[in-house]
Design a protein around this motif. Structure first.
Motif, PDB file in Angstrom:
ATOM      1  N   ARG A   9       0.826  -1.204   0.000  1.00 44.97           N
ATOM      2  CA  ARG A   9       0.000   0.000   0.000  1.00 44.97           C
ATOM      3  C   ARG A   9       0.867   1.263   0.000  1.00 44.97           C
ATOM      4  N   LYS A  12       2.516   1.731  -3.455  1.00 46.31           N
ATOM      5  CA  LYS A  12       1.537   2.226  -4.420  1.00 46.31           C
ATOM      6  C   LYS A  12       1.283   3.717  -4.204  1.00 46.31           C
ATOM      7  N   ALA A  13       1.135   4.132  -2.963  1.00 45.30           N
ATOM      8  CA  ALA A  13       0.879   5.536  -2.650  1.00 45.30           C
ATOM      9  C   ALA A  13       2.072   6.407  -3.034  1.00 45.30           C
ATOM     10  N   GLN A  16       2.250   6.717  -6.855  1.00 45.29           N
ATOM     11  CA  GLN A  16       1.210   7.622  -7.338  1.00 45.29           C
ATOM     12  C   GLN A  16       1.590   9.076  -7.059  1.00 45.29           C
ATOM     13  N   LYS A  34      -5.490  13.854  -3.593  1.00 40.75           N
ATOM     14  CA  LYS A  34      -5.710  12.412  -3.459  1.00 40.75           C
ATOM     15  C   LYS A  34      -4.392  11.693  -3.179  1.00 40.75           C
ATOM     16  N   ASP A  37      -3.383  12.411   0.386  1.00 44.70           N
ATOM     17  CA  ASP A  37      -4.243  11.665   1.313  1.00 44.70           C
ATOM     18  C   ASP A  37      -3.875  10.180   1.354  1.00 44.70           C
ATOM     19  N   GLU A  38      -3.568   9.615   0.181  1.00 51.29           N
ATOM     20  CA  GLU A  38      -3.164   8.209   0.136  1.00 51.29           C
ATOM     21  C   GLU A  38      -1.845   7.989   0.875  1.00 51.29           C
ATOM     22  N   SER A  42      -1.498   5.649   4.135  1.00 52.57           N
ATOM     23  CA  SER A  42      -0.583   4.500   4.131  1.00 52.57           C
ATOM     24  C   SER A  42       0.412   4.579   5.274  1.00 52.57           C
TER      25      SER A  42
END
Length: 64
Positions: A9, A12-13, A16, A34, A37-38, A42
């Motif tokens: 996770r 991925k964050a 991104q 976004k 926030d991710e 995480s």
């Protein structure tokens, strides 16, 4: 959540966020929000998992 799921996770964050931050002209403010926030989400569970071993280490050190 297992540590492997947490690492996945977080990766991925981070990926991104790097993509959004690197694409200044193609990313909107919503994309940036976004991504941030991710990243925050995480990282919220990571310190709790990392704090447990350090607390036990502190308890052992305090007992010496």
């Amino acid at each position: 959540m297992t540590s492997e799921e947490q690492i996945t996770r977080m990766k991925k964050a981070i990926n991104q966020a790097v993509k959004v931050m690197g694409d200044r002209f193609g990313s909107t403010e919503a994309d940036v929000e976004k991504a941030i926030d991710e990243l925050k989400a995480s990282m919220l569970t990571a310190p709790a998992a990392a704090a447990q071993p350090s607390q036990s280490t502190a308890a052992v050190t305090a007992g010496v």
